[in-house]
Scaffold this motif. Structure first.
Motif, PDB file in Angstrom:
ATOM      1  N   ARG A   1       6.941  13.989  12.156  1.00  0.00           N
ATOM      2  CA  ARG A   1       6.751  12.737  12.433  1.00  0.00           C
ATOM      3  C   ARG A   1       7.904  11.672  12.681  1.00  0.00           C
ATOM      4  NH1 ARG A   1       1.134  10.712  12.455  1.00  0.00           N
ATOM      5  NH2 ARG A   1      -0.248  12.156  11.350  1.00  0.00           N
ATOM      6  N   ARG A   2       7.982  10.717  13.329  1.00  0.00           N
ATOM      7  CA  ARG A   2       9.028   9.749  13.304  1.00  0.00           C
ATOM      8  C   ARG A   2       8.811   8.786  12.093  1.00  0.00           C
ATOM      9  NH1 ARG A   2       9.774   4.947  16.240  1.00  0.00           N
ATOM     10  NH2 ARG A   2      12.140   4.158  16.065  1.00  0.00           N
ATOM     11  N   SER A   3       9.628   8.553  11.203  1.00  0.00           N
ATOM     12  CA  SER A   3       9.491   7.514  10.288  1.00  0.00           C
ATOM     13  C   SER A   3      10.876   6.742   9.973  1.00  0.00           C
ATOM     14  CB  SER A   3       8.900   8.200   8.984  1.00  0.00           C
ATOM     15  OG  SER A   3       9.900   9.081   8.648  1.00  0.00           O
ATOM     16  N   THR A   4      10.627   5.804   8.839  1.00  0.00           N
ATOM     17  CA  THR A   4      11.943   5.354   8.380  1.00  0.00           C
ATOM     18  C   THR A   4      11.677   4.849   6.905  1.00  0.00           C
ATOM     19  OG1 THR A   4      13.431   3.407   8.814  1.00  0.00           O
ATOM     20  CG2 THR A   4      11.252   2.810   8.663  1.00  0.00           C
ATOM     21  N   THR A   5      13.002   4.497   6.435  1.00  0.00           N
ATOM     22  CA  THR A   5      12.801   4.112   4.882  1.00  0.00           C
ATOM     23  C   THR A   5      14.197   3.336   4.906  1.00  0.00           C
ATOM     24  OG1 THR A   5      12.863   4.977   2.656  1.00  0.00           O
ATOM     25  CG2 THR A   5      14.450   5.921   4.137  1.00  0.00           C
ATOM     26  N   HIS A   6      14.575   2.717   3.734  1.00  0.00           N
ATOM     27  CA  HIS A   6      15.605   1.908   3.385  1.00  0.00           C
ATOM     28  C   HIS A   6      16.772   2.509   4.035  1.00  0.00           C
ATOM     29  CE1 HIS A   6      18.701  -0.692   1.732  1.00  0.00           C
ATOM     30  NE2 HIS A   6      17.879  -1.610   1.397  1.00  0.00           N
ATOM     31  N   TRP A   7      17.819   1.961   4.655  1.00  0.00           N
ATOM     32  CA  TRP A   7      18.974   2.452   5.253  1.00  0.00           C
ATOM     33  C   TRP A   7      19.820   3.343   4.201  1.00  0.00           C
ATOM     34  CZ3 TRP A   7      23.909   1.086   3.970  1.00  0.00           C
ATOM     35  CH2 TRP A   7      23.857  -0.284   3.401  1.00  0.00           C
TER      36      TRP A   7
ATOM     37  N   PRO B   1      17.136   5.453  10.732  1.00  0.00           N
ATOM     38  CA  PRO B   1      17.519   4.511   9.580  1.00  0.00           C
ATOM     39  C   PRO B   1      17.805   3.255  10.050  1.00  0.00           C
ATOM     40  CG  PRO B   1      19.310   5.865  10.310  1.00  0.00           C
ATOM     41  CD  PRO B   1      18.229   6.270  11.110  1.00  0.00           C
ATOM     42  N   ASP B   2      17.608   2.932  11.417  1.00  0.00           N
ATOM     43  CA  ASP B   2      18.062   1.634  12.037  1.00  0.00           C
ATOM     44  C   ASP B   2      17.113   0.698  12.271  1.00  0.00           C
ATOM     45  OD1 ASP B   2      20.615   2.472  11.878  1.00  0.00           O
ATOM     46  OD2 ASP B   2      20.525   3.703  13.671  1.00  0.00           O
ATOM     47  N   VAL B   3      15.879   0.864  12.072  1.00  0.00           N
ATOM     48  CA  VAL B   3      14.677   0.204  12.286  1.00  0.00           C
ATOM     49  C   VAL B   3      14.015  -0.496  11.162  1.00  0.00           C
ATOM     50  CG1 VAL B   3      14.468   1.345  14.462  1.00  0.00           C
ATOM     51  CG2 VAL B   3      13.203   1.956  12.417  1.00  0.00           C
ATOM     52  N   LEU B   4      13.227  -1.515  11.470  1.00  0.00           N
ATOM     53  CA  LEU B   4      12.230  -2.197  10.315  1.00  0.00           C
ATOM     54  C   LEU B   4      11.219  -1.323   9.892  1.00  0.00           C
ATOM     55  CD1 LEU B   4      12.449  -5.705  11.636  1.00  0.00           C
ATOM     56  CD2 LEU B   4      13.836  -4.725  10.219  1.00  0.00           C
ATOM     57  N   PHE B   5      10.410  -0.829  10.911  1.00  0.00           N
ATOM     58  CA  PHE B   5       9.390  -0.062  10.551  1.00  0.00           C
ATOM     59  C   PHE B   5       9.030   0.847  11.578  1.00  0.00           C
ATOM     60  CE2 PHE B   5       7.687  -4.196  12.421  1.00  0.00           C
ATOM     61  CZ  PHE B   5       6.821  -3.586  13.288  1.00  0.00           C
ATOM     62  N   VAL B   6       8.139   1.961  11.277  1.00  0.00           N
ATOM     63  CA  VAL B   6       7.772   2.632  12.574  1.00  0.00           C
ATOM     64  C   VAL B   6       6.359   3.075  12.261  1.00  0.00           C
ATOM     65  CG1 VAL B   6       8.089   5.260  13.299  1.00  0.00           C
ATOM     66  CG2 VAL B   6      10.028   3.875  12.626  1.00  0.00           C
TER      67      VAL B   6
ATOM     68  N   THR C   1       5.492   3.375   8.196  1.00  0.00           N
ATOM     69  CA  THR C   1       6.742   3.299   7.153  1.00  0.00           C
ATOM     70  C   THR C   1       7.717   2.348   7.446  1.00  0.00           C
ATOM     71  OG1 THR C   1       7.747   4.966   8.548  1.00  0.00           O
ATOM     72  CG2 THR C   1       6.725   6.081   6.777  1.00  0.00           C
ATOM     73  N   SER C   2       8.166   1.518   6.354  1.00  0.00           N
ATOM     74  CA  SER C   2       8.894   0.518   6.481  1.00  0.00           C
ATOM     75  C   SER C   2      10.281   0.480   5.780  1.00  0.00           C
ATOM     76  CB  SER C   2       8.174  -0.797   6.130  1.00  0.00           C
ATOM     77  OG  SER C   2       8.352  -0.930   4.772  1.00  0.00           O
ATOM     78  N   ALA C   3      11.178  -0.022   6.136  1.00  0.00           N
ATOM     79  CA  ALA C   3      12.523  -0.359   5.366  1.00  0.00           C
ATOM     80  C   ALA C   3      12.274  -0.936   4.204  1.00  0.00           C
ATOM     81  CB  ALA C   3      13.534  -0.935   6.313  1.00  0.00           C
ATOM     82  N   GLY C   4      13.370  -1.683   3.592  1.00  0.00           N
ATOM     83  CA  GLY C   4      13.352  -2.091   2.400  1.00  0.00           C
ATOM     84  C   GLY C   4      13.081  -3.788   2.330  1.00  0.00           C
TER      85      GLY C   4
END
Length: 317
Positions: free
Chosen positions: A121-127, A144-149, A156-159
């Motif tokens: 899956r595509r996801s993200t976390t804090h950069w 790593p470049d987006v706010l949430f996915v 999943t969201s960044a910080g």
């Protein structure tokens, strides 16, 4: 979505925990917003220590979370990334398998990664943590470049503040644009930052208020019906188009064109909810020009059609 479980463990981050409580746990019935059965849960009921020297007493273990419509995983300390609690892994797998909404904020994504539910899956976390997650879980497509996915029913969201954006995104899916805008107004935050915006920008705050492009952006929102171009917006900002585009991306985390599309979509959502206008009229009012272009925008941004959206969220008499 009626029930929400917010999962914390020792070392939880107070801000991100507070975001979940603010978004899903407050009584906003006086604003016409339906309440959720919101409960804080932990692997084991009792005292849970935060990362900044205070603790909370959690009355619920994970039993409630196994029936919740949404399970939110708050951030966990890096010391736990390589040894995730098996109880949390089992919960994450169960929530995904039964089709519940699942959300992680910041490093809470490491729980989902350890459970294997992000594989493929595509996801993200804090950069700052993205490279570590990529090393530990190479089967996950990490942005790593987006706010949430959002991938299916997993978000999943960044910080930090990106958790607010992810929560509002889900609320917009479940409650519609109008009610979510009321929630955002009470929270005193922008009602929509697109998930594709950058996690961090070159100039988070302008050095001087007059140096900000906020006034131009506000003007654009009031004139979405018009055919707005970068040249026109740059002229209002007294800049060259190239300088304006660069400065706009630095300040808002998105290109002027992408930002305008999102604002027009938001405007269309509210009209679909609150009026009985036809698609051609709504498309004209939002600056899309035609119903066909409006449909394309909805399909690309919201993965639905204007007609289906209206059927779900309309409040027009």
């Amino acid at each position: 979505m009626k029930t929400v479980a917010c999962v914390i463990q020792d070392g939880f981050a107070p801000f991100e925990f507070g975001v979940a409580c603010e978004a899903f746990g407050l009584d906003r019935s006086e604003d016409g917003v339906p309440n959720f059965d919101f409960r804080v849960v932990a692997p084991r009921a009792g005292v849970v220590e935060s990362k900044v020297g205070f603790s909370v007493n959690v009355e619920n273990d994970l039993a409630f979370a196994y029936e919740a419509d949404l399970v939110v995983f708050c951030p966990i300390p890096s010391a736990y990334w390589s040894r995730i609690d098996p109880l949390l892994i089992a919960l994450a797998r169960d929530a995904v398998e039964r089709g519940a909404w699942v959300m992680s904020v910041c490093s809470g994504s490491f729980i989902l990664a350890a459970a294997g539910v992000l594989d493929g899956r595509r996801s993200t976390t804090h950069w700052m943590y993205a490279h570590r997650m990529a090393e530990m879980y190479p089967r996950i497509e990490i942005d790593p470049d987006v706010l949430f996915v959002q991938d299916g029913r997993i978000i999943t969201s960044a910080g930090t503040a990106a958790g607010i954006d992810a929560c509002l995104h889900l609320l917009r899916i479940e409650l519609g644009a109008e009610l979510t805008n009321r929630i955002a107004k009470r929270m005193v935050v922008p009602p929509q930052r697109d998930g594709g915006q950058a996690q961090y920008v070159d100039r988070p705050l302008p050095v001087h208020a007059s140096d900000s492009l906020a006034a131009v952006a506000d003007w654009a929102v009031q004139h979405l019906r018009e055919e707005l171009s970068v040249d026109q917006l740059a002229s209002r900002a007294l800049m060259s188009p190239r300088t304006f585009a660069r400065r706009f991306k630095a300040e808002f985390g998105a290109t002027p064109a992408a930002w305008l599309v999102r604002q027009r979509i938001i405007h269309a959502q509210r009209m679909l909810e609150g009026t009985d206008w036809g698609l051609e009229r709504i498309a004209e009012e939002c600056g899309f020009g035609s119903a066909a272009v409006l449909r394309q925008g909805f399909s690309r941004v919201l993965d639905t059609t204007p007609t289906a959206y209206r059927a779900r969220f309309t409040t027009a008499a």
